[in-house]
Motif scaffolding. Structure first.
Motif, mmCIF file in Angstrom:
data_model
loop_
_atom_site.group_PDB
_atom_site.id
_atom_site.type_symbol
_atom_site.label_atom_id
_atom_site.label_comp_id
_atom_site.label_asym_id
_atom_site.label_seq_id
_atom_site.Cartn_x
_atom_site.Cartn_y
_atom_site.Cartn_z
ATOM 1 N N ASN A 40 -3.079 -7.360 -0.110
ATOM 2 C CA ASN A 40 -3.574 -7.157 1.242
ATOM 3 C C ASN A 40 -2.575 -6.487 2.184
ATOM 4 O O ASN A 40 -1.890 -7.145 2.945
ATOM 5 C CB ASN A 40 -4.020 -8.510 1.818
ATOM 6 C CG ASN A 40 -4.774 -8.345 3.121
ATOM 7 O OD1 ASN A 40 -5.222 -7.241 3.442
ATOM 8 N ND2 ASN A 40 -4.887 -9.412 3.869
ATOM 9 N N GLY A 83 -3.759 0.639 -2.867
ATOM 10 C CA GLY A 83 -3.406 -0.656 -2.293
ATOM 11 C C GLY A 83 -3.439 -1.736 -3.346
ATOM 12 O O GLY A 83 -4.391 -1.833 -4.129
ATOM 13 N N LEU A 89 -8.973 -2.312 -0.916
ATOM 14 C CA LEU A 89 -7.861 -3.140 -1.387
ATOM 15 C C LEU A 89 -8.264 -3.880 -2.643
ATOM 16 O O LEU A 89 -9.392 -4.354 -2.759
ATOM 17 C CB LEU A 89 -7.478 -4.159 -0.310
ATOM 18 C CG LEU A 89 -7.014 -3.570 1.016
ATOM 19 C CD1 LEU A 89 -6.866 -4.662 2.054
ATOM 20 C CD2 LEU A 89 -5.708 -2.827 0.836
ATOM 21 N N LEU A 125 -1.050 1.802 8.501
ATOM 22 C CA LEU A 125 -0.884 0.770 7.487
ATOM 23 C C LEU A 125 -0.379 -0.489 8.190
ATOM 24 O O LEU A 125 0.501 -0.398 9.053
ATOM 25 C CB LEU A 125 0.124 1.205 6.418
ATOM 26 C CG LEU A 125 -0.163 2.517 5.666
ATOM 27 C CD1 LEU A 125 0.957 2.810 4.676
ATOM 28 C CD2 LEU A 125 -1.507 2.470 4.972
ATOM 29 N N LEU A 170 -9.021 1.907 3.452
ATOM 30 C CA LEU A 170 -8.557 1.820 2.066
ATOM 31 C C LEU A 170 -9.204 0.621 1.381
ATOM 32 O O LEU A 170 -9.268 -0.469 1.942
ATOM 33 C CB LEU A 170 -7.039 1.651 2.063
ATOM 34 C CG LEU A 170 -6.394 1.346 0.714
ATOM 35 C CD1 LEU A 170 -6.527 2.537 -0.223
ATOM 36 C CD2 LEU A 170 -4.931 0.993 0.910
ATOM 37 N N THR A 176 0.859 -1.186 0.000
ATOM 38 C CA THR A 176 0.000 0.000 0.000
ATOM 39 C C THR A 176 0.888 1.226 0.000
ATOM 40 O O THR A 176 1.847 1.315 0.778
ATOM 41 C CB THR A 176 -0.946 -0.015 1.219
ATOM 42 O OG1 THR A 176 -1.953 -1.003 0.985
ATOM 43 C CG2 THR A 176 -1.630 1.327 1.406
ATOM 44 N N TRP A 208 -3.873 7.467 -1.813
ATOM 45 C CA TRP A 208 -3.409 6.125 -1.481
ATOM 46 C C TRP A 208 -3.867 5.095 -2.481
ATOM 47 O O TRP A 208 -4.838 5.285 -3.219
ATOM 48 C CB TRP A 208 -3.668 5.746 -0.029
ATOM 49 C CG TRP A 208 -5.068 5.636 0.442
ATOM 50 C CD1 TRP A 208 -6.185 5.771 -0.311
ATOM 51 C CD2 TRP A 208 -5.503 5.364 1.767
ATOM 52 N NE1 TRP A 208 -7.281 5.586 0.484
ATOM 53 C CE2 TRP A 208 -6.910 5.342 1.753
ATOM 54 C CE3 TRP A 208 -4.836 5.113 2.967
ATOM 55 C CZ2 TRP A 208 -7.654 5.090 2.888
ATOM 56 C CZ3 TRP A 208 -5.591 4.856 4.104
ATOM 57 C CH2 TRP A 208 -6.972 4.851 4.060
ATOM 58 N N GLN A 216 -3.442 -3.550 4.805
ATOM 59 C CA GLN A 216 -4.564 -2.740 5.271
ATOM 60 C C GLN A 216 -4.173 -1.278 5.459
ATOM 61 O O GLN A 216 -3.057 -0.974 5.870
ATOM 62 C CB GLN A 216 -5.048 -3.278 6.626
ATOM 63 C CG GLN A 216 -5.286 -4.769 6.633
ATOM 64 C CD GLN A 216 -5.314 -5.326 8.041
ATOM 65 O OE1 GLN A 216 -6.306 -5.185 8.736
ATOM 66 N NE2 GLN A 216 -4.229 -5.954 8.473
ATOM 67 N N GLY A 217 -5.143 -0.413 5.167
ATOM 68 C CA GLY A 217 -4.931 1.012 5.400
ATOM 69 C C GLY A 217 -6.158 1.622 6.040
ATOM 70 O O GLY A 217 -7.284 1.387 5.602
#
Ligand code: MN
Length: 206
Positions: free
Chosen positions: A101, A98, A122, A149, A120, A83, A96, A103-104
């Motif tokens: 995987n 991604g 994904l 993140l 976010l 990401t 951003w 995560q954000g």
């Protein structure tokens, strides 16, 4: 302009982690990235390190261009998921993207409501072998907003662990402690946006 904390752990039994991060300021902004090399151990770490070097060298480029550049650069490796998050300090924007995987979550402490959280989106894919259609999200950010993140060695649901008063390094360590799965490499990056500051004296006037 951005305060960052990072905490990570290699999979038990491995001497090196395939989860890496980038924190690279450039003129007008900062590039942050969390990268998870496919698999674990040395091969994963090598792919992750390679992508981090590409990101650092070209940090000021748009994140879509960066993702394509990384994809080309990683073709001979097992690839990574990652990401990217770029802060535009002049315009108070976060962009951003991604891929796979990582995560954000963006926690906002600055709005009229107590706290809001945005996650976010994904997209499945692997940088180096299967690049999905690249669509970025652009969000306005304000002083105090906090980006988290985390790789998939960290359970989701960690967002609520962040309080506006907790320093990013402490927050990253707390999340790793409480949410690390122990079955994979794990890395957490916490970044608090401080906005544009030309000198310390303006702090109280904003
Ligand atoms: Mn992983």
């Amino acid at each position: 302009m951005i305060e960052v904390g990072v905490a990570g752990l290699a999979l038990p039994g491995q001497s090196t982690s395939g989860d890496r991060h980038v924190f690279e300021p450039f003129s007008g902004g900062v590039l942050l990235a969390v990268v998870d090399g496919i698999g674990h151990g040395n091969e994963a770490a090598m792919a992750a390190e390679k992508v981090c070097a590409i990101l650092r060298a070209h940090a000021a480029e748009p994140v879509v261009v960066l993702a394509e550049r990384c994809h080309e650069g990683l073709r001979s490796t097992r690839g990574v998921v990652m990401t990217l998050a770029a802060f535009d300090i002049a315009h108070n924007l976060l962009t951003w993207l991604g891929i796979g995987n990582v995560q954000g979550v963006l926690q906002r402490f600055s709005g009229p409501i107590d706290r809001t959280e945005e996650s976010l989106l994904l997209r499945a894919g692997v940088v180096g072998s299967q690049l999905p259609p690249l669509r970025v999200s652009v969000l306005p950010v304000a002083r105090g907003d906090t980006l988290i993140l985390a790789t998939d060695g960290v359970q989701s649901g960690f967002g609520s662990k962040i309080a506006s008063a907790v320093a990013p390094q402490r927050a990253a360590e707390t999340i790793l402690d409480e949410f690390c799965k122990g079955t994979d490499d794990a890395l957490v990056l916490v970044a608090r946006y401080q906005g544009c500051r030309t000198d310390g004296n303006r702090d109280n006037n904003e």
